[in-house]
Design an enzyme around this catalytic site. Sequence first.
Site, PDB file in Angstrom:
ATOM      1  N   GLU A   1      41.783  34.879  41.220  1.00 46.71           N
ATOM      2  CA  GLU A   1      40.425  35.361  40.963  1.00 46.71           C
ATOM      3  C   GLU A   1      39.572  35.299  42.235  1.00 46.71           C
ATOM      4  OE1 GLU A   1      38.599  36.114  37.740  1.00 46.71           O
ATOM      5  OE2 GLU A   1      37.374  36.830  39.389  1.00 46.71           O
TER       6      GLU A   1
ATOM      7  N   ASP B   1      38.075  38.348  44.630  1.00 48.60           N
ATOM      8  CA  ASP B   1      36.636  38.473  44.891  1.00 48.60           C
ATOM      9  C   ASP B   1      36.349  38.519  46.383  1.00 48.60           C
ATOM     10  OD1 ASP B   1      36.219  38.267  42.186  1.00 48.60           O
ATOM     11  OD2 ASP B   1      35.397  36.238  42.225  1.00 48.60           O
TER      12      ASP B   1
ATOM     13  N   SER C   1      36.770  41.743  37.042  1.00 52.19           N
ATOM     14  CA  SER C   1      36.532  40.817  38.152  1.00 52.19           C
ATOM     15  C   SER C   1      36.872  41.459  39.479  1.00 52.19           C
ATOM     16  CB  SER C   1      37.327  39.528  38.023  1.00 52.19           C
ATOM     17  OG  SER C   1      37.891  39.368  36.806  1.00 52.19           O
TER      18      SER C   1
END
Length: 574
Positions: free
Chosen positions: A290, A294, A492
């Site tokens: 994750e 990002d 995301s």
Amino acid sequence: MRQLQVLLIALCAIVATATNFGKRVRMEPDVSIFSAPNWAIGERVTDQDMITLRFVLRHESHKVAEFEELLLDISNPKSSNYGKWLTIEQVTEKLAPPDRNLFLVKEFLSSFGVTDVIVNSYRDMIRVEIPATLAEKMFETIMHKFQFVDSDITVIRVSQPYSLPEDIAEVVSFVDDLIRLPRFDTQKLTSITEEEALATSSWTSCGSSYSSYTNPAVLQERYGYPTLTSAASGNSMAVVEFQNQYYDTTDLQKFSSQCGIDTVTVSADIGTNDDSYCTGGFGLLSRCIESLLDIEYIGAVAQPIPLTVYYYSSYSLLDWIEDVSNDASAPLVQSVSYGNDEAQQTSNDYMYSCNTYFMTVGARGISILFASGDQGVWGREGTTGNVFHPDFPAGSPYITAVGGTDFVTKSTVGDETAWSAGGGGFSNTFPIPSYQSEAVASFKANSTSLPSSSYYNNSGRGYPDVSALAGQVNPYFISYKGGSFTAVAGTSAACPVVAGIFAQLNDIRLQAGKSSLGFLNQFIYQNADAFNDVTSGTNDDSESAGFTAIAGWDAATGMGTPNFDKLSALVASI
Ligand SMILES: *[C@@H]1O[C@H](CO)[C@@H](O)[C@H](O)[C@H]1NC(C)=O
Ligand SMILES: *[C@@H]1O[C@H](CO)[C@@H](O)[C@H](O)[C@H]1NC(C)=O
């Protein structure tokens, strides 16, 4: 003598309130579930277990209403007050609960021997670190350790309701984190066969073996933003990570060199990074994926704008909110891939208080973007109850929710379609805000395939606001595990991409001596033409129902995806 008497009476009054705060009131009464999937209840807490708690004070409703009006004025591009962002002191002056309330909570804590407290700058949040066994007494509850399956992650939470005396409950909205068990995002990892990858040769900027993956060059071609060579003074951006999402520089380097871009770097860490974690074993949790997603993508889009990584091991959104509330130079764009169903342990008190905090951040000229979720309209609860499950914070009217798309034609950079698992729908908590009322009404009037009204709340705030590529047709190429490559899908991924684009738009404004964009939604809803409209695809997550994207705003892709040429001209003109 007389003065002494008055003083004595006053002292007695304080002692009296300190020892008797009234009968008990159950807090966050709308939460009835003290468990969550994949969390196993373990031993009861002992005297050795310490916990950090925040008492979030209630804001007075008339002050919140006035503040909301002010925010809608200063974030309205059509207002003469546009961009007149507030300082921390001004927010505090306008919103802080009466000092008496702060005093009362401190007295309550002190009656349990807790005098070491930290009050935030807004004077509406009190943090303490206390033994969990003391918290059991303070809240008349039972606390346990909960362990995430197949991991070494444990958190301490209540296993039954918690309460406060009524005098304190009157002034405290909720105490965090007593109830909420973190939800770990298991990214939709996608592997493409070599045959599939090599079938398309056009996307070779990250290597021919990865030619079907969405990569920095594909995003740049589709959304049209330039490669920055320098950043405006004062510009900044951030990603916010929780839940063991660390990052390692080896992966940032491998990603950058493989894709032929300047090396993505992190300028500042808030919280401690543990890069060794990213190369360790992999269980149910996809380690660092994750955060690497990002960082790699907000960096690819908007470097060299300085990038801050917030990291919290405690799994509380309030950690981040507290830091931003205290930091006069907090990054101007903040991308948060974090969410849960409104109904899952997310009480109204929690949602309304968070929403008020989001307003304060927007009013200080900081844009907050949240991923809209990866289960379409259904949320983490799935098809339970045969109703859609809106997301929080995506359903908050005071953040910008980012949904997901796929290319209409696999591996062809062009029109987009709604990703079937992209989060969208209507809040059950927050009513339709004025800035989107027309857009939502048009969607409901013009959609020819609205699901039955029994599935969703007709008076709720619609989301997402905007979207970007997120789907599994051409998943995002990333580096992870200390130099390996894979591809992932999810809002995301869309969220940091859109955040990076808004950071670039801030750059244009700051270069021209203008204000940052702050709370974005009025700007977005006033400028539908500056987004690539997405007019097909349904976010049903392959179940029985969802919202279908149509011309204009829709509850699958919002206004659509960013068109940088148009957006950059607009932000320079206001
Ligand atoms: C629908 O949303 C409104 C807020 O807009 C809320 O007050 C109401 O309780 C919601 N209804 C249901 C059934 O959740
Ligand atoms: C949708 O409906 C509204 C009326 O609510 C109408 O004004 C508009 O032109 C319609 N079409 C589109 C593409 O929004």
